[in-house]
Design an enzyme around this catalytic site. Sequence first.
Site, PDB file in Angstrom:
ATOM      1  N   GLU A  16      -2.751   4.900 -17.514  1.00 30.29           N
ATOM      2  CA  GLU A  16      -0.989   4.703 -16.667  1.00 30.29           C
ATOM      3  C   GLU A  16      -0.068   3.878 -17.790  1.00 30.29           C
ATOM      4  O   GLU A  16      -0.597   3.319 -17.751  1.00 30.29           O
ATOM      5  CB  GLU A  16      -0.925   4.487 -15.137  1.00 30.29           C
ATOM      6  N   ARG A  94      -1.036  -1.220  -2.765  1.00 29.39           N
ATOM      7  CA  ARG A  94      -0.884  -1.899  -3.829  1.00 29.39           C
ATOM      8  C   ARG A  94       0.562  -1.112  -4.894  1.00 29.39           C
ATOM      9  O   ARG A  94       1.226  -0.320  -4.405  1.00 29.39           O
ATOM     10  CB  ARG A  94      -1.713  -1.472  -5.190  1.00 29.39           C
ATOM     11  N   ASN A  96       2.450   0.515  -7.671  1.00 33.57           N
ATOM     12  CA  ASN A  96       2.561   1.644  -8.504  1.00 33.57           C
ATOM     13  C   ASN A  96       2.853   1.921  -9.955  1.00 33.57           C
ATOM     14  O   ASN A  96       3.121   0.698 -10.672  1.00 33.57           O
ATOM     15  CB  ASN A  96       2.640   3.351  -7.288  1.00 33.57           C
ATOM     16  N   ASN A 142       6.185   7.359  -7.841  1.00 32.44           N
ATOM     17  CA  ASN A 142       5.462   7.313  -8.890  1.00 32.44           C
ATOM     18  C   ASN A 142       6.759   7.019 -10.236  1.00 32.44           C
ATOM     19  O   ASN A 142       7.918   5.857 -10.203  1.00 32.44           O
ATOM     20  CB  ASN A 142       5.118   8.687  -9.132  1.00 32.44           C
ATOM     21  N   ASP A 192       4.289  13.741 -11.861  1.00 29.65           N
ATOM     22  CA  ASP A 192       3.747  11.933 -11.571  1.00 29.65           C
ATOM     23  C   ASP A 192       4.783  10.931 -12.485  1.00 29.65           C
ATOM     24  O   ASP A 192       5.652  11.155 -11.868  1.00 29.65           O
ATOM     25  CB  ASP A 192       2.356  11.637 -12.765  1.00 29.65           C
TER      26      ASP A 192
END
Length: 287
Positions: A16, A94, A96, A142, A192
């Site tokens: 990522e 958490r 991202n 995202n 995403d």
Amino acid sequence: MSAIEPVGAVTAGLGEGPLWDTASETLLWVDIPGGYVHRTDPRTGAETSVHLGEPVSAVLPARDGSLLAAVGHRLIELGTGAVLAEVPPKPDMRFNDGAADPRGRLYLGTMHTAQLPGTACLYRLNRARVFEPVLEGVTISNGLGWSPDGGILYYVDTTSMCVEAIAYDPESGELGARRVFAEFTEEQGRPDGLTVDEDGFVWVALIRGAALHRYAPDGRLDSVVELPVSHPTSCAFGGPDRDELYVTTTRDLLTGQQRAEQPLAGRLLRLRPGVRGPEPFLVELDS
């Protein structure tokens, strides 16, 4: 459009957060569950990795030359481990995806590991180094990107199955009216990470969709880039001329059969789409 090729040799569980580091002319990215920050030199394929021992969702260069990492619910300085800011800890929650705006303001979103609806948030770091909520009630915060004039923030809450265009004040960092910019079906994949090119077109990585979609500023689908992996996670422009597009991917979310059929799953990929990206934005910690 050039061929799609792997860069380096690292296979991530969940790659990522690709981001070009202009100072070193390398590509920074993370393996979230593995807890790794990777730096890949695309000229040589050489790689260095730092293991942080817990999930790391983003790595971001700052204007002062430091590197910042989003680890769990904390923002730390990579290297020293100093905690610069944090959000209140919550079970299974958490950080991202995250990004700096053109003025250097840092935005970081959160997600619940079980993807509980409406439990996450998009935060902005203020001058006092306190995270302020700017979008609440999201599920998987995202992709983030700004139009070339800074007047639009493109934003993804993955489970909403859309990219939003949010009016943005570059002077104050305040968010305004929200509208749907692009919508997706499950057959197309789930939105995403994203990036915006120099011409203001928005590139979206479609996890489960084996593709990147490029959208014109008016929301029209301009082109589709098919990928050799089913689960791309994000994309970013880089290279000395900013004409290379890097794509992170995941292996963890695939079945055993899919992994056998997709040997590049988890790898960092590169293509040259014939357009350029903007200069990467650096975090200004006191913006």
